[in-house]
Scaffold this motif. Structure first.
Motif, PDB file in Angstrom:
ATOM      1  N   GLN A   1      66.223  14.164  22.043  1.00  0.00           N
ATOM      2  CA  GLN A   1      66.796  13.401  23.146  1.00  0.00           C
ATOM      3  C   GLN A   1      67.847  14.213  23.889  1.00  0.00           C
ATOM      4  O   GLN A   1      67.911  14.191  25.122  1.00  0.00           O
ATOM      5  CB  GLN A   1      67.426  12.110  22.623  1.00  0.00           C
ATOM      6  CG  GLN A   1      66.440  11.090  22.100  1.00  0.00           C
ATOM      7  CD  GLN A   1      67.149   9.870  21.531  1.00  0.00           C
ATOM      8  OE1 GLN A   1      68.074   9.989  20.725  1.00  0.00           O
ATOM      9  NE2 GLN A   1      66.715   8.695  21.965  1.00  0.00           N
TER      10      GLN A   1
ATOM     11  N   ASN B   1      57.621  15.415  19.015  1.00  0.00           N
ATOM     12  CA  ASN B   1      58.424  15.172  20.209  1.00  0.00           C
ATOM     13  C   ASN B   1      57.720  15.648  21.473  1.00  0.00           C
ATOM     14  O   ASN B   1      57.832  15.023  22.520  1.00  0.00           O
ATOM     15  CB  ASN B   1      59.784  15.844  20.060  1.00  0.00           C
ATOM     16  CG  ASN B   1      60.589  15.253  18.923  1.00  0.00           C
ATOM     17  OD1 ASN B   1      60.610  14.042  18.733  1.00  0.00           O
ATOM     18  ND2 ASN B   1      61.226  16.099  18.135  1.00  0.00           N
TER      19      ASN B   1
ATOM     20  N   ARG C   1      55.131  13.108  22.609  1.00  0.00           N
ATOM     21  CA  ARG C   1      55.607  11.907  23.305  1.00  0.00           C
ATOM     22  C   ARG C   1      55.247  11.943  24.797  1.00  0.00           C
ATOM     23  O   ARG C   1      55.060  10.902  25.425  1.00  0.00           O
ATOM     24  CB  ARG C   1      57.129  11.786  23.179  1.00  0.00           C
ATOM     25  CG  ARG C   1      57.664  11.583  21.779  1.00  0.00           C
ATOM     26  CD  ARG C   1      59.176  11.642  21.778  1.00  0.00           C
ATOM     27  NE  ARG C   1      59.729  11.635  20.436  1.00  0.00           N
ATOM     28  CZ  ARG C   1      60.048  10.543  19.763  1.00  0.00           C
ATOM     29  NH1 ARG C   1      59.879   9.357  20.332  1.00  0.00           N
ATOM     30  NH2 ARG C   1      60.540  10.611  18.538  1.00  0.00           N
TER      31      ARG C   1
ATOM     32  N   ILE D   1      56.376   6.248  33.028  1.00  0.00           N
ATOM     33  CA  ILE D   1      56.146   6.082  31.594  1.00  0.00           C
ATOM     34  C   ILE D   1      56.887   7.168  30.808  1.00  0.00           C
ATOM     35  O   ILE D   1      57.589   6.881  29.826  1.00  0.00           O
ATOM     36  CB  ILE D   1      54.639   6.133  31.279  1.00  0.00           C
ATOM     37  CG1 ILE D   1      53.940   4.873  31.824  1.00  0.00           C
ATOM     38  CG2 ILE D   1      54.410   6.246  29.766  1.00  0.00           C
ATOM     39  CD1 ILE D   1      52.429   4.936  31.751  1.00  0.00           C
ATOM     40  N   ILE D   2      56.735   8.418  31.250  1.00  0.00           N
ATOM     41  CA  ILE D   2      57.393   9.522  30.546  1.00  0.00           C
ATOM     42  C   ILE D   2      58.905   9.402  30.663  1.00  0.00           C
ATOM     43  O   ILE D   2      59.628   9.547  29.669  1.00  0.00           O
ATOM     44  CB  ILE D   2      56.950  10.880  31.122  1.00  0.00           C
ATOM     45  CG1 ILE D   2      55.441  11.027  31.099  1.00  0.00           C
ATOM     46  CG2 ILE D   2      57.597  12.022  30.330  1.00  0.00           C
ATOM     47  CD1 ILE D   2      54.940  12.247  31.827  1.00  0.00           C
TER      48      ILE D   2
ATOM     49  N   ASP E   1      60.835   6.818  31.241  1.00  0.00           N
ATOM     50  CA  ASP E   1      61.375   5.695  30.451  1.00  0.00           C
ATOM     51  C   ASP E   1      61.502   6.089  28.986  1.00  0.00           C
ATOM     52  O   ASP E   1      62.443   5.702  28.301  1.00  0.00           O
ATOM     53  CB  ASP E   1      60.497   4.468  30.601  1.00  0.00           C
ATOM     54  CG  ASP E   1      60.645   3.798  31.965  1.00  0.00           C
ATOM     55  OD1 ASP E   1      61.579   4.150  32.703  1.00  0.00           O
ATOM     56  OD2 ASP E   1      59.815   2.919  32.292  1.00  0.00           O
ATOM     57  N   GLU E   2      60.522   6.850  28.486  1.00  0.00           N
ATOM     58  CA  GLU E   2      60.564   7.329  27.111  1.00  0.00           C
ATOM     59  C   GLU E   2      61.732   8.288  26.901  1.00  0.00           C
ATOM     60  O   GLU E   2      62.376   8.291  25.845  1.00  0.00           O
ATOM     61  CB  GLU E   2      59.246   8.035  26.769  1.00  0.00           C
ATOM     62  CG  GLU E   2      59.197   8.721  25.412  1.00  0.00           C
ATOM     63  CD  GLU E   2      59.086   7.737  24.254  1.00  0.00           C
ATOM     64  OE1 GLU E   2      59.381   8.141  23.114  1.00  0.00           O
ATOM     65  OE2 GLU E   2      58.687   6.579  24.493  1.00  0.00           O
TER      66      GLU E   2
ATOM     67  N   GLY F   1      65.507   6.272  28.188  1.00  0.00           N
ATOM     68  CA  GLY F   1      65.811   5.036  27.471  1.00  0.00           C
ATOM     69  C   GLY F   1      66.277   3.907  28.381  1.00  0.00           C
ATOM     70  O   GLY F   1      66.486   4.076  29.562  1.00  0.00           O
TER      71      GLY F   1
END
Length: 271
Positions: free
Chosen positions: A86, A226, A229, A264-265, A267-268, A271
C-alpha cells in the motif's frame, strides 16, 4: 530493467509537470526551446528516447483543463496505508498527484503531496531520495515549473536507483503502477468534466504505451499477490487499447471500458 522502471515513471511525472510549463516558466525560454532541453536531458539519462509524452502533455495543456481537488487522493489518507504494498503503490499515486498540483500552480497542495511522499519514502526505508536538500530545492522553485520537472525527476531517479540496487524490484514496480493508474484516473476524470471530450480522449488514447510497458514489467512478477491485485483490470484496459487503430478516435464505449477498469484498480489502491 532498472532503466525501464525509471523511464516509465519519468513519463508520468513529465506528462503532468510539463503540460502547462509554457504559462508558468520564469526562464523566458519558448516552449519549443524548453522541450528540446528536456529531451536532451532524457537522452543523456536513459537508454532509449522518450516516446510521445511531450506531445501528449501539450495536448492536455491546450485542452482548457483545470485543477480539481475532487479527483486526487486525499493526503490525509496516508496513515491508512500500513502494508508495504500500500505504501509503495500510493507513493506512485501521490507522485502523480504532486505533478498535477504543481502543473496548475497549487502551491499548498504541492507541498502537501511532497510531505506525504516523503513520509512514504521514509516508511519504505528509501534513504537516498527526498533528503532535506532536495526538499529545500523544491520549495525554492515552486514558481518555476521547468525547474520542478528536473528536481522531481531527479528524486524519482534516486528512488528507483535505490530500490533496484537493493533488490526491491517488486516495490519499484508497484510505485510505477500507482503512478500510471493515477495518471489514467486523472485523465479520465478530466474527460468527464471537460467540454473538449474528444481532444482529451485523444490524450487518454496516447497513454496506451504506458499501459503496455507497465504490463510488460508486471508480467515478470505476475505470481506476486500484490501485483495480481491490478493485473486483470490492466489487461482489460490493454485489450481495449488494442482495439484502437492508428489515427482511430476512441469511442464513448471504449472510454467507458477504460474508465471503469481504472476505477476498479484505483479503488483497490487508495481505499
Amino acid at each position: 530493467m532498472k532503466k525501464n522502471f525509471i523511464t516509465l515513471l519519468f513519463l508520468v511525472s513529465a506528462f503532468f509537470l510539463i503540460s502547462c510549463s509554457s504559462g508558468s516558466s520564469s526562464s523566458g525560454e519558448s516552449t519549443a526551446e524548453k522541450k528540446e532541453e528536456i529531451e536532451d536531458f532524457v537522452e543523456k539519462e536513459f537508454t532509449y528516447p522518450l516516446p510521445t509524452a511531450f506531445e501528449v502533455s501539450q495536448m492536455l495543456g491546450n485542452a482548457n483543463t483545470s485543477y480539481s481537488e475532487n479527483i486526487v487522493n486525499d493526503p490525509t489518507k496516508v496513515d491508512q496505508y500500513v502494508a508495504t504494498w500500500q505504501k509503495a503503490v500510493n507513493l506512485g499515486v501521490y507522485g502523480a498527484d504532486l505533478s498535477y498540483a504543481a502543473t496548475f500552480d497549487k502551491t499548498q497542495e504541492t507541498i502537501d503531496y511532497l510531505d506525504v511522499s516523503k513520509k512514504l519514502i521514509d516508511d519504505l526505508n528509501i534513504t537516498s531520495a527526498f533528503n532535506s536538500s532536495m526538499a529545500q530545492r523544491i520549495e525554492n522553485n515552486m514558481d518555476n515549473i521547468d525547474s520542478l520537472i528536473f528536481i522531481v525527476t531527479e528524486s524519482f531517479y534516486d528512488t528507483y536507483n535505490y530500490l533496484n540496487q537493493n533488490g526491491e524490484e517488486k516495490t519499484s514496480i508497484l510505485v510505477v503502477a500507482g503512478s500510471v493508474v493515477e495518471g489514467l484516473h486523472i485523465t479520465c476524470e478530466l474527460v468527464k468534466m471537460s467540454e473538449n471530450r474528444g481532444e482529451l480522449m485523444a490524450v487518454l488514447a496516447n497513454q496506451k504505451s504506458q499501459v503496455t510497458k507497465l504490463l510488460e514489467l508486471m508480467d515478470n512478477f505476475q505470481d506476486d499477490e500484490n501485483v495480481k491485485r491490478m493485473l486483470p483490470s490492466l489487461r482489460f484496459i490493454s485489450l481495449t487499447y488494442d482495439q484502437l487503430g492508428e489515427g482511430v478516435e476512441m469511442t464513448s464505449g471504449q472510454f467507458d471500458d477504460i474508465s471503469n477498469n481504472v476505477k476498479i484498480i484505483r479503488d483497490e489502491i487508495v481505499g
